[in-house]
Write a protein that holds these residues in place. Structure first.
Motif, PDB file in Angstrom:
ATOM      1  N   THR A  78       9.196 -32.946  67.928  1.00 57.17           N
ATOM      2  CA  THR A  78       8.514 -31.655  68.029  1.00 57.17           C
ATOM      3  C   THR A  78       9.351 -30.551  67.404  1.00 57.17           C
ATOM      4  OG1 THR A  78       9.446 -31.226  70.224  1.00 57.17           O
ATOM      5  CG2 THR A  78       7.329 -32.368  70.133  1.00 57.17           C
ATOM      6  N   LYS A 123       9.193 -26.093  65.933  1.00 52.34           N
ATOM      7  CA  LYS A 123       8.474 -24.856  65.619  1.00 52.34           C
ATOM      8  C   LYS A 123       9.275 -24.098  64.571  1.00 52.34           C
ATOM      9  CE  LYS A 123      10.139 -21.471  69.025  1.00 52.34           C
ATOM     10  NZ  LYS A 123       9.709 -20.480  70.038  1.00 52.34           N
ATOM     11  N   ASP A 175       5.494 -27.733  68.886  1.00 54.97           N
ATOM     12  CA  ASP A 175       5.611 -27.350  70.295  1.00 54.97           C
ATOM     13  C   ASP A 175       6.284 -25.977  70.323  1.00 54.97           C
ATOM     14  OD1 ASP A 175       6.178 -26.934  72.958  1.00 54.97           O
ATOM     15  OD2 ASP A 175       6.934 -28.946  73.336  1.00 54.97           O
ATOM     16  N   PRO A 179      10.395 -26.914  71.888  1.00 50.74           N
ATOM     17  CA  PRO A 179      10.529 -27.832  70.754  1.00 50.74           C
ATOM     18  C   PRO A 179      11.893 -28.512  70.746  1.00 50.74           C
ATOM     19  CG  PRO A 179      10.921 -25.594  70.037  1.00 50.74           C
ATOM     20  CD  PRO A 179      10.504 -25.508  71.487  1.00 50.74           C
TER      21      PRO A 179
END
Length: 384
Positions: free
Chosen positions: A100, A102, A137, A141
């Motif tokens: 994950t 961002k 996420d 993240p």
């Protein structure tokens, strides 16, 4: 695409009109730490960049910068143009293959046609399109991809931020003289004071031949570790063997530690006056050992005429001091089994709460000034 290191400073942003002076010393300290390594340091708004270094040196550079006081955090980044394709290519190199993530964008260049949110969405969308194993996420993240868009049509793209040493640049808070033994406490005390921007020199007392030369080498090793944080230091070494012998011969043995401490403080103040130190620094911690009581510290302080005595560990317990010594790399050296001068002629029942009048009565049995002058004649100064 160039690899660079971003340096973010700690408390310097709080300074007002004299901030430039603090930053100048900060840069000098970084240059000292990177001496012998090919590099350039350039200033950006609110941060510095280390550039034009060789890839093979990056780990060495990071290990040295980690010890420079004043650095809040640092990151290894890729410097590219502000072109969206180049920023995406850099983001791909920073991003992991799965997990994950961002994207967070800081846009210093407000003339850029997209705002921070739009840039993050564009780069994040391209990363998702090119790797089905990635997921966004925004709350928790595994990786944050940072894009720092600068005013010079350049962008810095990076992942992790590593914690720096913090504090203030050494040389911005005067100069102190550290009483350094071979133990755990005093190197930690010196490190803590250097972190507040103070230049630190050190003084060590030995009792050769009652203590061996390995004890002296141990202190030299500790001074070298400490100097890696304090941009170098001068280590003053003085023999107190004759002082201990005189105390043992003429005074109540229970006062050995108290009287010796008073001589050390006198000698340290004399040396401080010659090297320009504005205070003394000790590794004493209240109630840690028998001599480290308020009365014992008062006895030591009473012989100091002009300087303050800083005791940064006074409220720490032993576990806290050990933890710090491990973090700064002095612990393994400190625990080497070589005794220092304070273990020579150690009484079975040392006075723990000495009264000044009793201490002075014992000290009156000694030729104090002659003993001090003899000790000063043994002075050896080493540049670390």
């Amino acid at each position: 695409m160039e690899k660079v290191i971003i340096i973010r400073y700690s408390e310097l942003h709080l300074k007002g009109k004299n901030r430039g002076w603090f930053e100048k010393i900060f840069v000098v300290n970084m240059e000292k730490s990177l001496k012998g390594i090919k590099h350039e340091i350039h200033r950006l708004s609110g941060r510095y960049l280390v550039e034009n270094f060789e890839e093979k040196d990056i780990d060495l550079i990071l290990s040295r910068l980690k010890k420079v006081f004043g650095i809040h955090s640092y990151s290894v980044a890729l410097k590219v143009s502000s072109d969206m394709d180049e920023m995406f290519n850099a983001a791909q190199k920073v991003c992991s293959d799965s997990g994950t993530f961002k994207v967070e964008t800081h846009r210093a260049d407000k003339s850029y046609p997209l705002n921070s949110m739009q840039i993050s969405m564009e780069i994040g969308g391209r990363l998702l399109d090119n790797n089905s194993k990635l997921k966004v996420d925004v709350h928790n993240p595994q990786l944050i991809i940072n894009i720092d868009l600068r005013e010079n049509d350049k962008a810095l793209v990076f992942g992790e931020m590593f914690k720096g040493a913090g504090g203030m640049p050494v040389g911005t808070s005067g100069k102190g003289l550290l009483l350094i033994s071979g133990g755990i406490d005093s190197p930690v005390a010196g490190h803590m004071i250097a972190k507040r921007g103070m230049t630190v020199d050190a003084i060590h007392f030995h009792s050769y031949p009652y203590t061996n030369m390995q004890a002296k080498e141990k202190v030299l090793d500790l001074a070298k570790i400490l100097s890696s944080y304090s941009c170098g230091m001068n280590l003053h070494i003085i023999s107190v063997t004759h002082i201990q012998e005189a105390i043992h011969k003429k005074c109540n043995g229970d006062y050995m530690v108290t009287l010796l401490r008073r001589f050390m403080m006198r000698l340290a103040e004399r040396i401080a006056e010659t090297c320009g130190a504005q205070c003394l620094i000790t590794g004493e911690s209240l109630a840690q050992v028998a001599s480290q009581t308020v009365e014992g510290m008062t006895s030591s302080n009473s012989v100091i005429k002009n300087l303050p005595v800083l005791r940064p560990l006074c409220g720490f317990d032993k576990d806290e001091i050990i933890e710090r010594s491990r973090l700064i790399g002095t612990y393994e050296t400190s625990i080497q089994p070589y005794e220092d001068c304070c273990t020579v002629f150690l009484p079975k029942h040392p006075v723990t709460r000495p009264k000044i009048k009793d201490v002075e009565a014992e000290e009156a049995k000694l030729e104090v000034e002659a003993l001090i002058n003899e000790a000063l004649s043994t002075l050896e100064v080493l540049k670390i």
